[in-house]
Motif scaffolding. Sequence first.
Motif, PDB file in Angstrom:
ATOM      1  N   GLY A  71       0.970  -1.321   0.071  1.00  0.00           N
ATOM      2  CA  GLY A  71       0.306   0.072  -0.166  1.00  0.00           C
ATOM      3  C   GLY A  71       0.775   1.099   0.204  1.00  0.00           C
ATOM      4  N   GLY A  72       1.955   1.192   0.054  1.00  0.00           N
ATOM      5  CA  GLY A  72       3.356   2.206   0.046  1.00  0.00           C
ATOM      6  C   GLY A  72       4.006   2.100   0.792  1.00  0.00           C
ATOM      7  N   LEU A  73       5.001   3.407   0.884  1.00  0.00           N
ATOM      8  CA  LEU A  73       6.430   3.383   1.350  1.00  0.00           C
ATOM      9  C   LEU A  73       6.198   3.312   2.997  1.00  0.00           C
ATOM     10  CD1 LEU A  73       8.332   5.428  -0.995  1.00  0.00           C
ATOM     11  CD2 LEU A  73       8.646   3.476  -0.759  1.00  0.00           C
ATOM     12  N   GLU A  74       5.084   3.318   3.591  1.00  0.00           N
ATOM     13  CA  GLU A  74       5.046   3.656   5.219  1.00  0.00           C
ATOM     14  C   GLU A  74       5.482   1.882   5.368  1.00  0.00           C
ATOM     15  OE1 GLU A  74       6.131   6.099   5.892  1.00  0.00           O
ATOM     16  OE2 GLU A  74       5.619   6.868   4.773  1.00  0.00           O
ATOM     17  N   LYS A  75       4.678   0.714   5.017  1.00  0.00           N
ATOM     18  CA  LYS A  75       5.101  -0.563   4.581  1.00  0.00           C
ATOM     19  C   LYS A  75       5.598  -1.591   3.730  1.00  0.00           C
ATOM     20  CE  LYS A  75       2.127  -4.694   6.545  1.00  0.00           C
ATOM     21  NZ  LYS A  75       0.544  -4.683   6.705  1.00  0.00           N
ATOM     22  N   ILE A  76       6.753  -1.629   4.611  1.00  0.00           N
ATOM     23  CA  ILE A  76       7.843  -2.215   3.059  1.00  0.00           C
ATOM     24  C   ILE A  76       8.125  -3.677   3.538  1.00  0.00           C
ATOM     25  CG2 ILE A  76      10.626  -2.312   2.444  1.00  0.00           C
ATOM     26  CD1 ILE A  76      10.648   0.744   3.293  1.00  0.00           C
TER      27      ILE A  76
END
Length: 436
Positions: free
Chosen positions: A253-258
């Motif tokens: 869902g985005g860079l906040e959850k790699i």
Amino acid sequence: MELFEAILIILLLIIISAVISSAEISLAGARKIKLQVLANDGDIRATQVLQLQEKPGRFITVVQIGLNMVAILGGMIGESALNPYFVQLMSQYTQSNWVESASSWIAFTMVTFLFILLADLIPKRLAMTYPEQIAMKTVGVMRFCIFIFKPLVMIFDSLANGIFRFLRVSTVREDNMTSEDIVALVEAGAESGVLKAQEQYLIENIFDMQARTVTSTMTTRENIVFLDRSFNQQEVLDTLSKNSHSKLLICDGGLEKILGYVESHTLLTLYLTDSKVALTDPKLLRKSLFVPDTLSLYEVLELFKSTGEDFAVIVNEYALVVGIVTLNDVMSIVMGELVSSEEEQIVQRDEHSWLIDGITPLEDVMRALDIASFPADENYETIGGFMMYMLRKIPKKTDSVLYDKYKFEIIDTENFKIDQLLVSLRKDFQEHSAPN
């Protein structure tokens, strides 16, 4: 005393004074690093010189005792032995009252001239030119003198140490070498032709690694290309065709959850046999290395070495992803323009103006424009950060700042970010030579 005997004694005193003078200068000028290398190779004389440098008090004391004794003896002998001969010589031409005074001055002048030239200037200049060699040749003589004059040396050295302690003045010689000292030596070596320009460039860049933080060379957050775990094969291939990176982050869902990262060539190889490869497959997905944005490039390089990784995600104090860095990014600081094939961040338009990307590290700008420092540079790392700090507002096109010899003008922005600057030499400095 016969004239011949007097001349021999004066010459002997000149030789003694020359040895002491050259020993004094050579010991002070001998480079500790070079002596240490010789000492490690088994040269006892180099070890003895190093010992005297560590505690120079006794050496300096015996030097002063020796020089003063020789000077006094030389003056006495020159006056008593040479003066009568000059009186006799001048009396053949005149019987004036000033003959004795004049002959005394002539004798004094001759002896002083010989001591200054042969016992002072010549040996000291040689000692300055060859400090290590002369220090090692004279160290034995000086150690012998220290032993002979030990009682006097102890008295004077103790009195001097007492005065220094009373004044709270340290007399310990500091030979600590800093990175600035080494860079200065490298620059001197390059100017003299000992080092090539490429060698100087590499050495200076290595020291830059200790001063630069990882954020100065990272790929910033807005430029990170990643794959979402939900991407199908076509979406993955479209992303890879537009961005030919060897490693790509896998996110949820985005860079906040790699979730990790994948090797592009491994992913493409798997697609040749299976079109339904899951991006989160444990055989494909690799664990990401996370590093704080406060690390220096040298620390990141050491971390890459210890972990065996060559790719890391950079996070700030709020645990937000601010960029990524690869081993190639770090090494590009060392190799720089010698191997870089990327578009230059600093382009010189003409003799007095430059186009500079907003994300260019301050160190690169300082080197290109010959600027010693930027104000409060602990608050920012790029030339764009410098502009925001100086403007004290969100930057826009045509905003400018005057600093040092230059005018920094913003010519392009994107989403509140400074994209490009035009830096020009101010008119009142254009008659002087500008950096190349």
